[in-house]
Scaffold this motif. Structure first.
Motif, short mmCIF file in Angstrom:
data_model
loop_
_atom_site.label_atom_id
_atom_site.label_comp_id
_atom_site.label_asym_id
_atom_site.label_seq_id
_atom_site.Cartn_x
_atom_site.Cartn_y
_atom_site.Cartn_z
N SER A 1 37.78 49.21 40.67
CA SER A 1 39.26 49.60 40.45
C SER A 1 40.18 48.73 41.26
O SER A 1 41.27 49.16 41.33
CB SER A 1 39.08 50.97 41.29
N CYS A 2 40.05 47.52 41.55
CA CYS A 2 41.09 46.80 42.23
C CYS A 2 41.28 45.36 41.36
O CYS A 2 42.03 44.53 41.42
CB CYS A 2 40.66 46.16 43.45
N THR A 3 39.98 45.16 40.53
CA THR A 3 40.13 43.96 39.58
C THR A 3 40.66 42.89 40.39
O THR A 3 41.68 42.16 40.09
CB THR A 3 40.94 44.04 38.40
N MET A 4 39.64 42.12 41.30
CA MET A 4 39.78 40.86 42.13
C MET A 4 39.41 39.70 41.07
O MET A 4 38.15 39.34 41.31
CB MET A 4 39.24 41.01 43.35
N LYS A 5 40.12 39.27 40.19
CA LYS A 5 39.46 38.05 39.25
C LYS A 5 40.09 36.71 39.80
O LYS A 5 40.97 36.73 40.37
CB LYS A 5 39.92 38.60 37.91
N TYR A 6 39.53 35.84 38.93
CA TYR A 6 40.00 34.61 39.15
C TYR A 6 41.59 34.26 38.79
O TYR A 6 41.91 35.01 37.72
CB TYR A 6 39.25 33.51 38.02
N ASN A 7 42.18 33.63 39.79
CA ASN A 7 43.77 33.26 39.73
C ASN A 7 43.87 32.00 39.25
O ASN A 7 43.67 31.20 40.27
CB ASN A 7 44.31 33.87 40.90
N PRO A 8 43.81 31.30 38.20
CA PRO A 8 43.94 29.75 37.80
C PRO A 8 45.09 29.19 38.57
O PRO A 8 46.15 30.06 38.73
CB PRO A 8 44.21 30.01 36.25
N ALA A 9 44.96 28.03 38.83
CA ALA A 9 45.85 27.14 39.51
C ALA A 9 47.02 27.09 38.73
O ALA A 9 48.40 27.06 39.41
CB ALA A 9 45.38 25.86 40.12
#
Ligand SMILES: *Cc1c(COP(=O)(O)O)cnc(C)c1O
Length: 472
Positions: A76-84
């Motif tokens: 429920s927080c969707t901690m996904k990859y954050n592209p540079a």
């Protein structure tokens, strides 16, 4: 990190007379601060040399855990990859050095970004238009409910003052409804975890302003009765609100607008990739179906509803637009299927050792109810703490409230099979430890800078200030 050398607090490293800064020459002349505005004693600031300050903060930053450090399956927080590239674009001077009050014709490109994102979100959601003004998911919910109120008021339908919220909903749903001055009516879930349509039918009447739903819901289950629910809700004159905080599973699979939802919010900081741990920054755009556009707040045009100054959280807006454009139509449609595949793979690989209260296909997340073997007395808290020892962030625990030992896992679409297999292996190992070495789990974590804290003591007697050792 060697705490003796670098200290836990910068104050502990202070030595009178040391300093690590030099101020530029004063070009403005002297100004005497009026006596009544001056503090009586000097501020108690740490006095440290530059290297000490740099090492102190660099070493502390190493204690942080984020998606760039390791797997972060926080449901429920969707901690996904954050592209540079999401950081590079907002770092460009043309975006970075603007001011909300500068003349419109000097920020046309930025306004184009906002217009482009509104169009992209409308297409993704199957809705007519979005406002980008709200600063968070909860702020979006409040804005969406205000839009719904304005719609009913515009029709002279003043007695619609209640909102129906499922008992599995995210806590912000009832909280936003209350802040909007609406009364909350809870609808039950069936034994298999979806909204109970019969219970809902009995609650619908001409006092209901809206039904708030999350789909896939907080258990990661697709609410398969939406067409029937939307029909019932619309027949009674109420509107369908969609909590789209975690829209991952829908991308490329289906659209809230097509399912009969009228108003929704999206958390750009979850679904569209902005690092948001620790409470920010966020953005919760609100979308509406055709015919409701005039009720949206919009600081660009005339609107009597204003929920934020200026245009919203432009940095997050820009990151979301960058993310959407860098995936493009071609690849964004893989997000939903991959998020769903990853979650189901974990669920199926672990359901023999962790209790799966609701079986069947899930979407982007699912909930275990602690270990399958209850005889060990090992709790979800113990498992979560032990995961830290193995270098994984814990899942969301003790939420949703439907199960006593809830453990809510969301891997997101970003993770590789190798990473996911590593997590599964560790979860199985912990289940073994629960049987053979339960004390190891009860006293975990062992490898972190701070061990197991006393939750009750921390809640009842929080120590939130630091008494400088220098003053002792
Ligand atoms: C995170 C979340 C929210 C609230 O979003 P904030 O940006 O934290 O206010 C609302 N609903 C669901 C389902 C969420 O996961």
């Amino acid at each position: 990190m060697n705490n003796k050398l670098y200290g836990n607090l910068i104050f502990e490293l202070s030595h009178p007379g040391r300093k690590g800064y030099s101020l530029p020459d004063n070009k403005f002349g002297d100004y005497e601060v009026p006596a009544e505005m001056r503090r009586e004693n000097d501020a108690q600031l740490p006095e440290c040399d530059e290297m000490t300050v740099v090492r102190h903060y660099t070493n502390h930053s190493g204690n942080n855990f984020g998606v760039d450090n390791g797997f972060y399956p926080l449901g429920s927080c969707t901690m996904k990859y954050n592209p540079a590239i999401n950081e590079e674009i907002p770092g460009m001077a043309d975006f970075r050095d603007i001011h909300p009050l500068q003349p419109v014709d000097t920020v046309k490109g930025c306004l184009d970004v906002c217009a482009g994102l509104r169009k992209a979100l409308s297409e993704i959601a199957g809705l007519a238009d979005f406002t980008l003004n709200p600063f968070a998911g909860a702020h979006g919910e409040l804005t969406g409910l205000m839009v719904i109120r304005r719609y009913h008021e515009s029709r002279g339908d003043e007695k619609r003052t209640k909102v129906i919220v499922p008992n599995s909903a995210h806590g912000t749903n009832p909280a936003s409804a209350a802040v909007c001055g609406l009364e909350i009516v809870e609808v039950k879930s069936t034994a298999d975890g979806v909204v109970d349509v019969d219970d809902l039918r009995g609650l619908l009447d001409d006092t209901i302003a809206a039904v708030m739903m999350t789909n896939p819901n907080t258990l990661g289950l697709f609410e398969r009765n939406i067409p029937e629910i939307a029909k019932l809700v619309h027949e009674c004159g109420a509107l369908m609100y969609y909590d789209g905080a975690n829209l991952n599973p829908m991308l490329g699979a289906c659209r809230p607008g097509d399912m009969g939802f009228d108003v929704m919010h999206i958390n750009l900081h979850k679904t569209f990739s902005t690092p948001h741990g620790g409470g920010g920054p966020g953005s919760g755009p609100v979308g509406v179906r055709k015919g409701l556009e005039q009720f949206l707040p919009d600081n660009e045009h005339d609107s009597t509803l204003s929920v934020s100054p200026y245009h919203g959280n432009f940095g997050v807006i820009l990151k979301a637009y960058t993310y959407i454009l860098s995936l493009g139509k071609e690849y964004i449609k893989y997000v939903g299927p991959l998020a769903t595949l990853n979650a189901n793979y974990i669920k199926e690989s672990l359901k023999d050792v962790y209790e799966l209260p609701i079986a069947g296909l899930c979407k982007h997340e699912f909930v275990f109810n602690g270990l399958a073997d209850k005889s060990t007395g090992i709790t979800t808290m113990d498992v979560a703490k032990r995961l830290l020892d193995y270098g994984y962030h814990a899942p969301t625990i003790y939420f949703p409230l439907l199960f006593h030992e809830a453990m809510m896992i969301e891997p997101t679409e970003s993770e590789s099979k190798v990473t996911i297999d590593g997590f599964i292996e560790v979860m199985r190992k912990i289940a073994e430890e629960a049987k053979n070495e339960p004390e190891l789990l009860r006293s975990a974590p062992h490898n972190t800078p701070i061990g197991r804290v006393d939750d009750v003591l921390a809640a009842k007697h929080p120590v939130v200030t630091y008494k400088s050792m220098l003053n002792d």
